[in-house]
Design an enzyme around this catalytic site. Sequence first.
Site, PDB file in Angstrom:
ATOM      1  N   TYR A 171       0.860  -1.197   0.000  1.00 49.24           N
ATOM      2  CA  TYR A 171       0.000   0.000   0.000  1.00 49.24           C
ATOM      3  C   TYR A 171       0.885   1.232   0.000  1.00 49.24           C
ATOM      4  O   TYR A 171       1.907   1.267   0.687  1.00 49.24           O
ATOM      5  CB  TYR A 171      -0.925  -0.030   1.227  1.00 49.24           C
ATOM      6  CG  TYR A 171      -1.884   1.139   1.304  1.00 49.24           C
ATOM      7  CD1 TYR A 171      -2.447   1.700   0.151  1.00 49.24           C
ATOM      8  CD2 TYR A 171      -2.230   1.684   2.529  1.00 49.24           C
ATOM      9  CE1 TYR A 171      -3.319   2.766   0.230  1.00 49.24           C
ATOM     10  CE2 TYR A 171      -3.110   2.750   2.621  1.00 49.24           C
ATOM     11  CZ  TYR A 171      -3.639   3.297   1.458  1.00 49.24           C
ATOM     12  OH  TYR A 171      -4.508   4.356   1.545  1.00 49.24           O
ATOM     13  N   TYR A 181      -3.609   5.122   8.513  1.00 53.46           N
ATOM     14  CA  TYR A 181      -2.903   3.866   8.281  1.00 53.46           C
ATOM     15  C   TYR A 181      -1.759   3.786   9.290  1.00 53.46           C
ATOM     16  O   TYR A 181      -0.590   3.902   8.958  1.00 53.46           O
ATOM     17  CB  TYR A 181      -2.385   3.795   6.843  1.00 53.46           C
ATOM     18  CG  TYR A 181      -2.163   2.399   6.327  1.00 53.46           C
ATOM     19  CD1 TYR A 181      -3.244   1.569   6.028  1.00 53.46           C
ATOM     20  CD2 TYR A 181      -0.880   1.892   6.128  1.00 53.46           C
ATOM     21  CE1 TYR A 181      -3.051   0.289   5.548  1.00 53.46           C
ATOM     22  CE2 TYR A 181      -0.681   0.613   5.642  1.00 53.46           C
ATOM     23  CZ  TYR A 181      -1.768  -0.178   5.351  1.00 53.46           C
ATOM     24  OH  TYR A 181      -1.576  -1.452   4.873  1.00 53.46           O
ATOM     25  N   LYS A 189       4.613  -1.866   5.524  1.00 57.29           N
ATOM     26  CA  LYS A 189       4.581  -1.907   4.055  1.00 57.29           C
ATOM     27  C   LYS A 189       5.910  -1.427   3.468  1.00 57.29           C
ATOM     28  O   LYS A 189       6.351  -1.929   2.434  1.00 57.29           O
ATOM     29  CB  LYS A 189       3.411  -1.079   3.517  1.00 57.29           C
ATOM     30  CG  LYS A 189       2.034  -1.683   3.813  1.00 57.29           C
ATOM     31  CD  LYS A 189       1.899  -3.130   3.353  1.00 57.29           C
ATOM     32  CE  LYS A 189       0.455  -3.623   3.358  1.00 57.29           C
ATOM     33  NZ  LYS A 189       0.357  -5.081   3.112  1.00 57.29           N
TER      34      LYS A 189
HETATM   35  P1  ZID Z   1      -8.548  -9.467   3.836  1.00 60.93           P
HETATM   36  O1  ZID Z   1      -9.120  -9.264   5.185  1.00 60.93           O
HETATM   37  O2  ZID Z   1      -9.406 -10.092   2.796  1.00 60.93           O
HETATM   38  O3  ZID Z   1      -7.200 -10.291   3.864  1.00 60.93           O
HETATM   39  C1  ZID Z   1      -6.300 -10.292   4.927  1.00 60.93           C
HETATM   40  C2  ZID Z   1      -6.225 -11.729   5.401  1.00 60.93           C
HETATM   41  O4  ZID Z   1      -5.134 -11.875   6.283  1.00 60.93           O
HETATM   42  C3  ZID Z   1      -7.470 -12.177   6.156  1.00 60.93           C
HETATM   43  O5  ZID Z   1      -8.018 -13.317   5.513  1.00 60.93           O
HETATM   44  C4  ZID Z   1      -6.925 -12.547   7.535  1.00 60.93           C
HETATM   45  O6  ZID Z   1      -7.598 -13.644   8.073  1.00 60.93           O
HETATM   46  C5  ZID Z   1      -5.485 -12.880   7.178  1.00 60.93           C
HETATM   47  N1  ZID Z   1      -4.557 -12.862   8.310  1.00 60.93           N
HETATM   48  C6  ZID Z   1      -4.385 -11.909   9.259  1.00 60.93           C
HETATM   49  N2  ZID Z   1      -3.414 -12.271  10.111  1.00 60.93           N
HETATM   50  C7  ZID Z   1      -2.950 -13.478   9.682  1.00 60.93           C
HETATM   51  C8  ZID Z   1      -1.947 -14.374  10.156  1.00 60.93           C
HETATM   52  N3  ZID Z   1      -1.230 -14.100  11.252  1.00 60.93           N
HETATM   53  N4  ZID Z   1      -1.742 -15.531   9.492  1.00 60.93           N
HETATM   54  C9  ZID Z   1      -2.462 -15.824   8.388  1.00 60.93           C
HETATM   55  N5  ZID Z   1      -3.419 -15.021   7.893  1.00 60.93           N
HETATM   56  C10 ZID Z   1      -3.660 -13.860   8.535  1.00 60.93           C
HETATM   57  O7  ZID Z   1      -8.052  -8.008   3.374  1.00 60.93           O
HETATM   58  P2  ZID Z   1      -7.336  -7.482   2.056  1.00 60.93           P
HETATM   59  O8  ZID Z   1      -7.727  -8.236   0.851  1.00 60.93           O
HETATM   60  O9  ZID Z   1      -7.568  -6.008   2.105  1.00 60.93           O
HETATM   61  O10 ZID Z   1      -5.799  -7.735   2.382  1.00 60.93           O
HETATM   62  C11 ZID Z   1      -4.930  -8.446   1.550  1.00 60.93           C
HETATM   63  C12 ZID Z   1      -3.658  -7.646   1.304  1.00 60.93           C
HETATM   64  O11 ZID Z   1      -3.975  -6.507   0.509  1.00 60.93           O
HETATM   65  C13 ZID Z   1      -3.003  -7.122   2.584  1.00 60.93           C
HETATM   66  O12 ZID Z   1      -1.597  -7.236   2.468  1.00 60.93           O
HETATM   67  C14 ZID Z   1      -3.407  -5.667   2.576  1.00 60.93           C
HETATM   68  O13 ZID Z   1      -2.528  -4.851   3.315  1.00 60.93           O
HETATM   69  C15 ZID Z   1      -3.357  -5.397   1.085  1.00 60.93           C
HETATM   70  N6  ZID Z   1      -4.022  -4.138   0.706  1.00 60.93           N
HETATM   71  C16 ZID Z   1      -5.377  -4.021   0.788  1.00 60.93           C
HETATM   72  C17 ZID Z   1      -5.986  -2.812   0.518  1.00 60.93           C
HETATM   73  C18 ZID Z   1      -7.469  -2.663   0.515  1.00 60.93           C
HETATM   74  O14 ZID Z   1      -8.009  -1.604   0.157  1.00 60.93           O
HETATM   75  N7  ZID Z   1      -8.222  -3.724   0.843  1.00 60.93           N
HETATM   76  C19 ZID Z   1      -5.140  -1.666   0.329  1.00 60.93           C
HETATM   77  C20 ZID Z   1      -3.776  -1.879   0.100  1.00 60.93           C
HETATM   78  C21 ZID Z   1      -3.224  -3.100   0.334  1.00 60.93           C
HETATM   79  C22 ZID Z   1      -5.549  -0.460   1.069  1.00 60.93           C
HETATM   80  O15 ZID Z   1      -5.594  -0.551   2.284  1.00 60.93           O
HETATM   81  N8  ZID Z   1      -6.751   3.249  -0.649  1.00 60.93           N
HETATM   82  C23 ZID Z   1      -7.026   2.981   0.648  1.00 60.93           C
HETATM   83  C24 ZID Z   1      -6.643   1.750   1.214  1.00 60.93           C
HETATM   84  C25 ZID Z   1      -5.975   0.813   0.431  1.00 60.93           C
HETATM   85  C26 ZID Z   1      -5.727   1.111  -0.888  1.00 60.93           C
HETATM   86  C27 ZID Z   1      -6.118   2.322  -1.407  1.00 60.93           C
END
Ligand code: ZID
Length: 229
Positions: A171, A181, A189
Amino acid sequence: GKRAFIAGVADDNGYGWAIAKALAAAGAEILVGTWVPALNIFESSLRRGKFDISRILPDGSMMEITKVYPLDAVFDNPDDVPEDIKTNKRYAGSSKWTVQEVAESVKEDFGSIDILVHSLANGPEVTKPLLETSRNGYLAAISASSYSYVSLLKHFLPILNPGGSSISLTYIASERIIPGYGGGMSSAKAALESDTRVLAFEAGRKRKIRVNTISAGPLRSRAAKAIGF
Ligand code: ZID
């Protein structure tokens, strides 16, 4: 066909699920790693058909998940697991969910993979500004969101077929100030992005594995809702 392991799928709202679908549509076999506390509800929802509409691929077929592995990516092997987690009801019901054990299980079950996806992050103090973040909160964010990737790649590297590929999700808050954040997630990150360069060098030389991270746009996943994004 290619085989992919996607760590961080616990529902059909996040990036992990969407990446799994894209890979399935391209013909890959799909294995996922699901956070232990979320495992029961994910598996029962899958079984009860709650994700059936989300499973539909562009050609009309349904994505099949060959196997769901319980995973907690903040623990590398059983010696790392503290007593309170070991005896926690949600963890005691599953086994072999440390990173090393999951890699071993995948090796036993399938021999090798071609694609490794890291789609997980956790920052217990994400809603706190960095100035108010505790040491424990900061280190927990780094452990779950950055080192988890180093550990996954390290343990899966021996079973990643040469020419294979690995990605994570980052991110832009790593480079620019994005209020909200917090909790060390911006730091996590930044570490992930730096590690991506170093790991690309090391894994490229060692096993011809590509390592990249994608700076994601906003997606209303469970994790994003928790931050109020
Ligand atoms: P998600 O909740 O679907 O996935 C995260 C997963 O991690 C969940 O299934 C949790 O159960 C799992 N988890 C947590 N801790 C553990 C652990 N210890 N062991 C194993 N599993 C674990 O959320 P997601 O799809 O948003 O996240 C996936 C990736 O995308 C992460 O690395 C995020 O940081 C990244 N990401 C998401 C977004 C977003 O918008 N959803 C953005 C950037 C990066 C972002 O935040 N403008 C504003 C915000 C953003 C972008 C633009």
